[in-house]
Design an enzyme around this catalytic site. Structure first.
Site, PDB file in Angstrom:
ATOM      1  N   ASP A   5      19.663  12.739  39.424  1.00 53.46           N
ATOM      2  CA  ASP A   5      20.046  13.939  38.585  1.00 53.46           C
ATOM      3  C   ASP A   5      18.441  14.623  38.636  1.00 53.46           C
ATOM      4  OD1 ASP A   5      21.302  16.101  37.181  1.00 53.46           O
ATOM      5  OD2 ASP A   5      20.492  15.114  35.368  1.00 53.46           O
ATOM      6  N   GLU A  65      22.122  15.527  43.202  1.00 57.23           N
ATOM      7  CA  GLU A  65      23.003  16.894  42.934  1.00 57.23           C
ATOM      8  C   GLU A  65      22.417  18.023  43.865  1.00 57.23           C
ATOM      9  OE1 GLU A  65      23.424  17.976  38.721  1.00 57.23           O
ATOM     10  OE2 GLU A  65      23.202  19.932  39.118  1.00 57.23           O
ATOM     11  N   ASP A  70      21.057  12.920  31.178  1.00 62.78           N
ATOM     12  CA  ASP A  70      20.367  12.803  32.669  1.00 62.78           C
ATOM     13  C   ASP A  70      20.532  11.537  33.217  1.00 62.78           C
ATOM     14  OD1 ASP A  70      18.404  15.503  31.921  1.00 62.78           O
ATOM     15  OD2 ASP A  70      18.403  14.157  30.733  1.00 62.78           O
TER      16      ASP A  70
END
Lengths: 189, 189
Positions: free
Chosen positions: A7, A68, A141
């Site tokens: 992330d 991501e 996160d």
């Protein structure tokens, strides 16, 4: 199959390693956050993130890195650092011959909860359940990095390949809708 | 003092090395473009850029790397790749202990031409003159990288330090105005 989920972020970069198990199960290998201090200059912050990512790749030797997909339209104040951290993750993987997969936040939510619009708490809860954890992973996160890894393991292959959508399961349909939305939203190819 | 200027980009990343000489003169050492094919996946493209930047740093051992400051507001279709290439340049420099300076396009134009709104052709022409080249460097990305390097060498120290602006030369005033505009425009700190 072992997936390292990332992330991306400049202040906090979530990292999570998940192994697939027989019978559509998954096992948590490691989870954490690579942090860089906002008091450092940007070059030193990015280096801290890059070095941390190298360390995770070398320690856990994943089969794939799932990161991501960052869109330019997202939060303008943090998007540059997020994009740069994602770029560092991709280069670190490419230099080790580890393939890279990108998933949008909607795809991750759809794969993990069956709903592309699930909220953060739902995603964290489902990630905890899927991995058989006593409690949901924190911080957010770290949980998001695990969700990315689980998403990559559980992504509906039919939807990814653009197969017949009327034969999709509810989770696959949610995924396909999320993919369509991402496509319409633009973003780099 | 030797400066490596980097005009970041995913398809074409301009690189230019300039040495300062006594008497506010400068010498071209090397200039070029690192390219990555749009037919490759993004991770491999970024790796190509990262490897190229490593090569330029190792070949020319600059005292400082000057890179364009990328703003999230700029061209949305290319800003992610631009930001990522800039991030790779910063990490490559940081790993070698080379300090990084960021300059906005307006600062570069002001430093090289005395006008923060100069067009590309003016910048290319002035870079060619400053470096004593028979013709302006091409392509534009290569010229922009040289302009960044010259900008870093010739930046007005007074304006950078926020000194008394009424004592500034015209070039310094143009620079200060460009800095103010960049500050008002936002962007990551």
């Amino acid at each position: 199959m072992r997936v390292l989920g990332v992330d991306p972020g400049l202040t906090r970069c979530g990292v999570g390693v998940v192994d697939s198990l027989p019978g559509r199960r998954a096992r948590l290998v490691a989870v954490g956050v690579i942090e860089s201090s906002p008091t450092l200059s940007v070059d030193l912050r990015l280096r801290t993130i890059a070095d941390g990512l190298d360390g995770w790749l070398d320690a856990h030797v994943p089969d794939v890195l799932a990161v991501e997909r960052v869109f330019a339209q997202h939060n303008v104040s943090t998007v540059m650092g997020t994009a740069q951290a994602a770029g560092l993750a991709m280069v670190a993987a490419a230099r080790r011959g580890v393939p890279v997969a990108m998933h949008t936040p909607s795809e991750v939510k759809a794969a993990v909860t069956g709903n592309g619009r699930a909220d953060k708490a739902q995603v964290q809860r489902m990630v905890g359940q899927i991995l058989g954890l006593a409690e949901a992973p924190r911080p957010a996160d770290a949980a998001d990095a695990l969700a990315l890894a689980v998403c990559h393991l559980w992504r509906p292959a039919g939807a990814l390949q653009g197969g017949d959508r009327h034969e999709l399961t509810p989770a696959q349909r949610a995924w396909a809708a999320a993919e369509d939305a991402a496509r319409r939203g633009g973003g780099r190819r």
